[in-house]
Motif scaffolding. Sequence first.
Motif, PDB file in Angstrom:
ATOM      1  N   CYS A 173       0.890  -1.408   0.082  1.00 50.39           N
ATOM      2  CA  CYS A 173       0.282  -0.238   0.441  1.00 50.39           C
ATOM      3  C   CYS A 173       0.901   1.095   0.029  1.00 50.39           C
ATOM      4  N   GLY A 174      -0.059   2.386  -0.667  1.00 49.20           N
ATOM      5  CA  GLY A 174       0.734   3.788  -0.729  1.00 49.20           C
ATOM      6  C   GLY A 174      -0.096   4.571  -1.520  1.00 49.20           C
ATOM      7  N   LYS A 175       0.546   5.725  -1.844  1.00 51.33           N
ATOM      8  CA  LYS A 175       0.459   7.052  -1.863  1.00 51.33           C
ATOM      9  C   LYS A 175       0.794   7.202  -3.445  1.00 51.33           C
ATOM     10  N   VAL A 176      -0.491   7.206  -4.851  1.00 54.25           N
ATOM     11  CA  VAL A 176       0.202   7.907  -5.569  1.00 54.25           C
ATOM     12  C   VAL A 176       1.249   8.923  -5.938  1.00 54.25           C
ATOM     13  N   THR A 177       1.825   9.102  -6.764  1.00 53.55           N
ATOM     14  CA  THR A 177       1.958  10.260  -7.236  1.00 53.55           C
ATOM     15  C   THR A 177       2.357  11.023  -8.683  1.00 53.55           C
ATOM     16  N   LYS A 178       2.481   9.634  -8.901  1.00 55.32           N
ATOM     17  CA  LYS A 178       2.575  10.645 -11.068  1.00 55.32           C
ATOM     18  C   LYS A 178       1.212   8.860 -11.532  1.00 55.32           C
ATOM     19  N   LEU A 179       0.454  10.196 -12.268  1.00 53.80           N
ATOM     20  CA  LEU A 179      -0.165   8.796 -13.086  1.00 53.80           C
ATOM     21  C   LEU A 179       0.592   9.270 -14.380  1.00 53.80           C
ATOM     22  N   ASP A 209       2.225   6.039 -10.523  1.00 49.16           N
ATOM     23  CA  ASP A 209       2.924   5.997  -9.966  1.00 49.16           C
ATOM     24  C   ASP A 209       2.512   5.361  -8.312  1.00 49.16           C
ATOM     25  N   VAL A 210       3.109   4.068  -7.647  1.00 48.15           N
ATOM     26  CA  VAL A 210       2.710   4.499  -6.079  1.00 48.15           C
ATOM     27  C   VAL A 210       4.376   4.470  -5.318  1.00 48.15           C
ATOM     28  N   PHE A 211       4.362   5.347  -4.410  1.00 45.49           N
ATOM     29  CA  PHE A 211       5.758   5.487  -3.730  1.00 45.49           C
ATOM     30  C   PHE A 211       4.763   4.587  -2.708  1.00 45.49           C
ATOM     31  N   THR A 212       5.537   3.159  -1.718  1.00 45.68           N
ATOM     32  CA  THR A 212       4.742   2.008  -0.687  1.00 45.68           C
ATOM     33  C   THR A 212       4.866   2.809   0.720  1.00 45.68           C
ATOM     34  N   GLU A 213       4.763   2.238   1.618  1.00 50.67           N
ATOM     35  CA  GLU A 213       4.678   2.070   3.379  1.00 50.67           C
ATOM     36  C   GLU A 213       6.137   2.165   2.983  1.00 50.67           C
ATOM     37  N   GLN A 214       6.653   1.167   2.618  1.00 54.34           N
ATOM     38  CA  GLN A 214       7.832   0.403   2.136  1.00 54.34           C
ATOM     39  C   GLN A 214       9.354   1.490   1.817  1.00 54.34           C
ATOM     40  N   GLY A 215       8.673   2.062   0.875  1.00 55.59           N
ATOM     41  CA  GLY A 215       9.558   3.157   1.040  1.00 55.59           C
ATOM     42  C   GLY A 215      10.190   2.962  -0.577  1.00 55.59           C
ATOM     43  N   MET A 216       9.384   1.553  -1.391  1.00 54.72           N
ATOM     44  CA  MET A 216       9.936   1.098  -2.628  1.00 54.72           C
ATOM     45  C   MET A 216       8.314   1.946  -3.498  1.00 54.72           C
ATOM     46  N   LEU A 217       9.248   2.593  -4.425  1.00 55.99           N
ATOM     47  CA  LEU A 217       8.570   2.882  -6.199  1.00 55.99           C
ATOM     48  C   LEU A 217       8.407   2.028  -7.153  1.00 55.99           C
ATOM     49  N   LEU A 218       6.694   2.232  -7.302  1.00 58.03           N
ATOM     50  CA  LEU A 218       6.046   0.609  -7.743  1.00 58.03           C
ATOM     51  C   LEU A 218       5.098   1.879  -8.763  1.00 58.03           C
TER      52      LEU A 218
END
Length: 286
Positions: A229-235, A243-252
Amino acid sequence: MVVLPVRFERSPRLHSMQSEEAHAVGTKVVVQGKRGPEVATVRGEPSAPRPTERYGAVLRAATTEDLERWEELHRAGEDLKWLLRARARERQLPVKLVAVEFTLDESLVTVSYSADERIELTGLIGEVRAHTRARVNFAAIGPREQAQMLGTLGACGRENCSSTHLQEFAPVSIRMARDQQLPLNPEKLSGPCGRLLCCLQFEHTQYVDLLKNLPRKNAKVCHDGSGACGKVTKLHPLSGTVDVFTEQGMLLGVPATELRRAPDEGSTRAAGERGHKSARPPGPDA
């Protein structure tokens, strides 16, 4: 009677003119416009007139004499434009003289200019009257009309849309750039006229439709595949990914179809409290 679309020299806009005969595309014709008789070029096939519309008139196909006279007036207008520019510099007037155009019968001369503030043009009007007996009309134009008349190269490397094919100046807003995920850099979003690029409106409706299937920026989401889970940073509307920046500090970078809305922290806490209350042991009166 037929209606012909014609184009004047300094603008790509098509004007509908009524004609007694159908002239071929590319034919030079003399038309009676708002300013007077001018030379224009037929740019489309004839069509039937509409009763509710008002049209200018095609007077005739341009003769050799008409074209020679038109060229002569064009040269005279260019000479007068450079003279007025010199006189404006002498008077230190903050004005840019863009074009000087005569009607074919030399009854009217139109001086198109741009200025950032209201200025006194009496001296320049006197200069024009000293060189022609035509009526003088000074017409103020905006930055976009200036780019349309002069022609210039756009950021794409081609001639700007306003001087090649654009029929009208539709409103352009910074929201269009945001919807297309473009960097909000004024230098990259502005055209040669200094205003927002007209081409931002061309694909805006498609981007609006694509964004309907994507989560909002900064929305909290979870990925079905990884469970992260994380926050959407770019569409990325064209590819349908975000692009999702996860709670673990990864960019997916994941497809939007594999995302679901993250459970709200408040609702999760409330659900936990309800479960805790329901698990209490019964009281003595139970």
